[in-house]
Design a protein around this motif. Structure first.
Motif, PDB file in Angstrom:
ATOM      1  N   ASP A  84       0.832  -1.205   0.000  1.00 31.35           N
ATOM      2  CA  ASP A  84       0.000   0.000   0.000  1.00 31.35           C
ATOM      3  C   ASP A  84       0.867   1.255   0.000  1.00 31.35           C
ATOM      4  O   ASP A  84       0.568   2.242  -0.688  1.00 31.35           O
ATOM      5  N   GLU A  85       1.943   1.231   0.789  1.00 29.06           N
ATOM      6  CA  GLU A  85       2.846   2.378   0.833  1.00 29.06           C
ATOM      7  C   GLU A  85       3.562   2.555  -0.497  1.00 29.06           C
ATOM      8  O   GLU A  85       3.729   3.673  -0.989  1.00 29.06           O
ATOM      9  N   MET A  86       4.004   1.428  -1.105  1.00 31.18           N
ATOM     10  CA  MET A  86       4.696   1.525  -2.386  1.00 31.18           C
ATOM     11  C   MET A  86       3.758   2.035  -3.481  1.00 31.18           C
ATOM     12  O   MET A  86       4.181   2.781  -4.359  1.00 31.18           O
ATOM     13  N   ASP A  87       2.483   1.656  -3.402  1.00 33.39           N
ATOM     14  CA  ASP A  87       1.504   2.185  -4.362  1.00 33.39           C
ATOM     15  C   ASP A  87       1.373   3.697  -4.214  1.00 33.39           C
ATOM     16  O   ASP A  87       1.206   4.425  -5.206  1.00 33.39           O
ATOM     17  N   ALA A  88       1.455   4.164  -2.955  1.00 31.24           N
ATOM     18  CA  ALA A  88       1.366   5.610  -2.721  1.00 31.24           C
ATOM     19  C   ALA A  88       2.589   6.327  -3.281  1.00 31.24           C
ATOM     20  O   ALA A  88       2.499   7.464  -3.762  1.00 31.24           O
ATOM     21  N   VAL A  89       3.736   5.668  -3.228  1.00 31.41           N
ATOM     22  CA  VAL A  89       4.974   6.264  -3.735  1.00 31.41           C
ATOM     23  C   VAL A  89       4.967   6.311  -5.264  1.00 31.41           C
ATOM     24  O   VAL A  89       5.384   7.296  -5.875  1.00 31.41           O
ATOM     25  N   THR A  90       4.484   5.235  -5.876  1.00 27.13           N
ATOM     26  CA  THR A  90       4.543   5.127  -7.338  1.00 27.13           C
ATOM     27  C   THR A  90       3.271   5.619  -8.021  1.00 27.13           C
ATOM     28  O   THR A  90       3.242   5.742  -9.250  1.00 27.13           O
ATOM     29  N   GLY A  91       2.208   5.848  -7.216  1.00 23.92           N
ATOM     30  CA  GLY A  91       0.918   6.162  -7.813  1.00 23.92           C
ATOM     31  C   GLY A  91       0.055   4.915  -7.762  1.00 23.92           C
ATOM     32  O   GLY A  91       0.575   3.791  -7.716  1.00 23.92           O
ATOM     33  N   PRO A  92      -1.256   5.049  -7.726  1.00 22.95           N
ATOM     34  CA  PRO A  92      -2.154   3.898  -7.593  1.00 22.95           C
ATOM     35  C   PRO A  92      -1.849   2.819  -8.628  1.00 22.95           C
ATOM     36  O   PRO A  92      -1.835   3.074  -9.834  1.00 22.95           O
ATOM     37  N   GLY A  93      -1.571   1.623  -8.107  1.00 22.19           N
ATOM     38  CA  GLY A  93      -1.285   0.494  -8.997  1.00 22.19           C
ATOM     39  C   GLY A  93       0.049   0.583  -9.690  1.00 22.19           C
ATOM     40  O   GLY A  93       0.337  -0.193 -10.614  1.00 22.19           O
ATOM     41  N   GLY A  94       0.891   1.517  -9.252  1.00 26.34           N
ATOM     42  CA  GLY A  94       2.161   1.708  -9.945  1.00 26.34           C
ATOM     43  C   GLY A  94       3.267   0.777  -9.493  1.00 26.34           C
ATOM     44  O   GLY A  94       4.305   0.683 -10.141  1.00 26.34           O
ATOM     45  N   ALA A  95       3.100   0.113  -8.359  1.00 27.84           N
ATOM     46  CA  ALA A  95       4.123  -0.812  -7.869  1.00 27.84           C
ATOM     47  C   ALA A  95       4.255  -1.980  -8.843  1.00 27.84           C
ATOM     48  O   ALA A  95       3.264  -2.603  -9.230  1.00 27.84           O
ATOM     49  N   ARG A  96       5.483  -2.297  -9.256  1.00 33.55           N
ATOM     50  CA  ARG A  96       5.728  -3.360 -10.224  1.00 33.55           C
ATOM     51  C   ARG A  96       6.499  -4.476  -9.545  1.00 33.55           C
ATOM     52  O   ARG A  96       7.522  -4.245  -8.889  1.00 33.55           O
ATOM     53  N   ALA A  97       6.014  -5.695  -9.712  1.00 32.41           N
ATOM     54  CA  ALA A  97       6.635  -6.848  -9.064  1.00 32.41           C
ATOM     55  C   ALA A  97       7.789  -7.383  -9.905  1.00 32.41           C
ATOM     56  O   ALA A  97       7.695  -7.449 -11.136  1.00 32.41           O
ATOM     57  N   THR A  98       8.872  -7.740  -9.237  1.00 24.74           N
ATOM     58  CA  THR A  98      10.018  -8.343  -9.929  1.00 24.74           C
ATOM     59  C   THR A  98      10.163  -9.826  -9.605  1.00 24.74           C
ATOM     60  O   THR A  98      10.935 -10.525 -10.260  1.00 24.74           O
ATOM     61  N   GLU A  99       9.443 -10.310  -8.598  1.00 21.74           N
ATOM     62  CA  GLU A  99       9.488 -11.730  -8.281  1.00 21.74           C
ATOM     63  C   GLU A  99       8.295 -12.113  -7.423  1.00 21.74           C
ATOM     64  O   GLU A  99       7.710 -11.265  -6.739  1.00 21.74           O
ATOM     65  N   VAL A 100       7.945 -13.382  -7.490  1.00 20.87           N
ATOM     66  CA  VAL A 100       6.884 -13.938  -6.666  1.00 20.87           C
ATOM     67  C   VAL A 100       7.452 -15.162  -5.950  1.00 20.87           C
ATOM     68  O   VAL A 100       7.970 -16.079  -6.594  1.00 20.87           O
ATOM     69  N   LEU A 101       7.392 -15.138  -4.627  1.00 26.63           N
ATOM     70  CA  LEU A 101       7.877 -16.261  -3.832  1.00 26.63           C
ATOM     71  C   LEU A 101       6.717 -17.200  -3.537  1.00 26.63           C
ATOM     72  O   LEU A 101       5.634 -16.748  -3.155  1.00 26.63           O
ATOM     73  N   VAL A 102       6.962 -18.492  -3.696  1.00 25.06           N
ATOM     74  CA  VAL A 102       5.902 -19.488  -3.540  1.00 25.06           C
ATOM     75  C   VAL A 102       6.296 -20.488  -2.460  1.00 25.06           C
ATOM     76  O   VAL A 102       7.359 -21.115  -2.539  1.00 25.06           O
ATOM     77  N   LYS A 103       5.446 -20.595  -1.447  1.00 25.29           N
ATOM     78  CA  LYS A 103       5.666 -21.563  -0.371  1.00 25.29           C
ATOM     79  C   LYS A 103       4.893 -22.834  -0.674  1.00 25.29           C
ATOM     80  O   LYS A 103       3.700 -22.795  -0.959  1.00 25.29           O
ATOM     81  N   THR A 104       5.587 -23.979  -0.623  1.00 24.10           N
ATOM     82  CA  THR A 104       4.940 -25.260  -0.865  1.00 24.10           C
ATOM     83  C   THR A 104       4.692 -25.982   0.452  1.00 24.10           C
ATOM     84  O   THR A 104       5.261 -25.629   1.488  1.00 24.10           O
ATOM     85  N   ILE A 105       3.857 -27.003   0.402  1.00 22.57           N
ATOM     86  CA  ILE A 105       3.542 -27.760   1.621  1.00 22.57           C
ATOM     87  C   ILE A 105       4.813 -28.379   2.192  1.00 22.57           C
ATOM     88  O   ILE A 105       5.025 -28.396   3.394  1.00 22.57           O
ATOM     89  N   SER A 106       5.677 -28.887   1.338  1.00 26.82           N
ATOM     90  CA  SER A 106       6.978 -29.421   1.746  1.00 26.82           C
ATOM     91  C   SER A 106       7.999 -28.979   0.723  1.00 26.82           C
ATOM     92  O   SER A 106       7.734 -29.013  -0.489  1.00 26.82           O
ATOM     93  N   ASN A 107       9.183 -28.543   1.203  1.00 21.45           N
ATOM     94  CA  ASN A 107      10.174 -28.056   0.237  1.00 21.45           C
ATOM     95  C   ASN A 107      10.680 -29.163  -0.680  1.00 21.45           C
ATOM     96  O   ASN A 107      11.264 -28.906  -1.722  1.00 21.45           O
ATOM     97  N   GLU A 108      10.455 -30.432  -0.280  1.00 27.29           N
ATOM     98  CA  GLU A 108      10.825 -31.541  -1.157  1.00 27.29           C
ATOM     99  C   GLU A 108       9.893 -31.615  -2.371  1.00 27.29           C
ATOM    100  O   GLU A 108      10.214 -32.264  -3.369  1.00 27.29           O
ATOM    101  N   ASP A 109       8.730 -30.971  -2.278  1.00 23.51           N
ATOM    102  CA  ASP A 109       7.767 -30.974  -3.386  1.00 23.51           C
ATOM    103  C   ASP A 109       8.034 -29.846  -4.384  1.00 23.51           C
ATOM    104  O   ASP A 109       7.273 -29.700  -5.343  1.00 23.51           O
ATOM    105  N   ALA A 110       9.082 -29.061  -4.170  1.00 23.77           N
ATOM    106  CA  ALA A 110       9.329 -27.892  -5.018  1.00 23.77           C
ATOM    107  C   ALA A 110       9.404 -28.239  -6.504  1.00 23.77           C
ATOM    108  O   ALA A 110       8.779 -27.557  -7.330  1.00 23.77           O
ATOM    109  N   PRO A 111      10.159 -29.277  -6.927  1.00 17.75           N
ATOM    110  CA  PRO A 111      10.211 -29.588  -8.366  1.00 17.75           C
ATOM    111  C   PRO A 111       8.828 -29.948  -8.931  1.00 17.75           C
ATOM    112  O   PRO A 111       8.498 -29.546 -10.060  1.00 17.75           O
ATOM    113  N   LEU A 112       8.030 -30.683  -8.146  1.00 20.42           N
ATOM    114  CA  LEU A 112       6.692 -31.059  -8.608  1.00 20.42           C
ATOM    115  C   LEU A 112       5.796 -29.832  -8.725  1.00 20.42           C
ATOM    116  O   LEU A 112       5.052 -29.677  -9.708  1.00 20.42           O
ATOM    117  N   VAL A 113       5.861 -28.935  -7.734  1.00 12.64           N
ATOM    118  CA  VAL A 113       5.048 -27.717  -7.773  1.00 12.64           C
ATOM    119  C   VAL A 113       5.474 -26.833  -8.941  1.00 12.64           C
ATOM    120  O   VAL A 113       4.629 -26.232  -9.622  1.00 12.64           O
TER     121      VAL A 113
END
Length: 398
Positions: free
Chosen positions: A210-239
């Motif tokens: 919300d703060e970054m949107d205020a800095v960049t303008g509404p909806g202006g924040a741009r994502a450079t990565e998405v982190l994904v948590k899996t049920i088990s880290n051993e399942d990462a290749p399958l996910v």
């Protein structure tokens, strides 16, 4: 041949009985310590690497990380991507990161660095920053004019010996000025300071999306990565495979794929250190066994000559000395395994405190079996050579 081995075993047993308990105990203890040395250092290095991997998953990349395609700076339509990823079986939650370059001013200190932002509701399910707050509190949804600071960024009043530029001892409640790359200047109150013992994670700062949107303008924040948590880290290749099957066109990597090249090079360096440690232990064992057998065969030259004179084959005599060495290695390996098990149990309960995290040694059965086998083979060769040399002497000379 079986009878020859029985005779060799009988001679070996009699020689060990007459060798003196104190001397045999000393040899056994030395072999045990050699095996401990061969395994313990590599186990600590494995523990340190595992600690880094855990920190990587818990704070930097989670189990799976999604980044823009090559030559693209930002992820387009990140909200649609989050909705898609959160539907993938095996995914606990996905959290997007919205960074911007800038600098932070506090009193007479200025630190140029990246300012990250996230949705706190998503982040608490993906990383563990919220569980490692040293002072203050974690960011809440909708928080404005507040910032979350890493321990290395906050720094200390006495900044001698610090590896990174810091704010020189900023604390919770202090006000800092952030100058963003787009020219916006904002004043924030430090809401919390986190410490993870990861150099990379502790040199980060966060504000809410919300703060970054205020800095960049509404909806202006741009994502450079998405982190994904899996049920088990051993399942990462399958996910990862499932995410791609759901039509995600961005660059999808497991945490292992996302490891920096410098880490891979470090792993190779640690492998070399492990090899040197094992070879050093083997050299000590070989020299010890060689000296022990040489002294023993030299003192028993007359006895060896008599055994040859009464008709015993040279192979029987040689095998008797090799069996003595193997027996001592067997008992020494058992004692060494007990020592290693005790040390691992202790350091698991009371981990070794390294600057970049607590480390517990990791010992596998494969490691024990491999090193024990190397020790047996090296020791058998070291015991064979002096016995072979003495038994090749003439009977009258002996």
């Amino acid at each position: 041949m079986f009878n020859d081995l029985r005779v060799s075993a009988f001679l070996a047993a009699r020689s060990i009985q007459r060798g003196g308990r104190g001397r045999n105990a000393m040899y056994i203890i030395i072999i045990a310590l050699v095996l401990t040395n061969m395994i313990f250092l590599p186990s600590v290095i494995m523990g340190a690497m595992n600690s880094y991997y855990v920190q990587m998953i818990d704070y930097i990349s989670s189990d799976v990380v999604i980044k823009p395609q090559e030559d693209v700076r930002y992820i387009d339509d990140v909200e649609a991507l989050l909705a898609t990823v959160n539907r993938v079986p095996g995914v606990v939650r996905a959290s997007a990161r919205y960074p911007m370059a800038g600098s932070i001013d506090f009193e007479d200190k200025t630190v140029a660095m990246k300012i990250d932002s996230f949705d706190p509701r998503d982040e608490t399910e993906v990383t563990l920053f919220h569980k490692n707050i040293k002072d203050g509190d974690f960011l809440g949804s909708g928080d404005r004019d507040q910032i979350l600071v890493g321990n290395l960024v906050a720094g200390s009043k006495d900044d001698a010996g610090e590896f990174y530029a810091s704010l020189g001892g900023a604390t919770v409640g202090d006000s800092v000025v952030v100058r963003y790359a787009n020219g916006v200047v904002r004043e924030y109150r430090i809401k919390g300071i986190f410490t993870t013992k990861s150099y990379q994670a502790d040199y980060m700062v966060f504000v809410t999306k919300d703060e970054m949107d205020a800095v960049t303008g509404p909806g202006g924040a741009r994502a450079t990565e998405v982190l994904v948590k899996t049920i088990s880290n051993e399942d990462a290749p399958l996910v990862k495979k499932r995410i791609l099957e759901f039509g995600v066109g961005e660059d999808v990597k497991t945490w292992e794929d996302a490891l920096p090249d410098v880490v891979s090079e470090s792993i190779e360096s640690f492998a070399i250190i492990n090899m040197i440690s094992v070879l050093g232990g083997l050299v000590i064992a070989v020299v010890l066994i060689f000296i022990m057998t040489t002294i023993k065969t030299f003192n028993n030259r007359k006895q060896i000559g008599i055994l040859k004179a009464i008709g015993l084959k040279k192979s029987i005599i040689i095998n008797s000395y090799v069996m003595q060495v193997i027996f001592i290695c067997l008992i020494g390996s058992i004692v060494g395994s007990i020592i290693i098990g005790t040390m691992v149990l202790y350091f698991t309960t009371y981990p070794i405190e390294f600057p970049d995290g607590n480390v517990s040694p990791i010992v596998t059965w494969a490691m024990i079996i491999e090193n024990t086998a190397l020790l047996f083979i090296s020791s058998a060769i070291a015991g064979f050579i002096p016995a072979w040399r003495v038994t090749n002497e003439g009977i009258l000379e002996a």
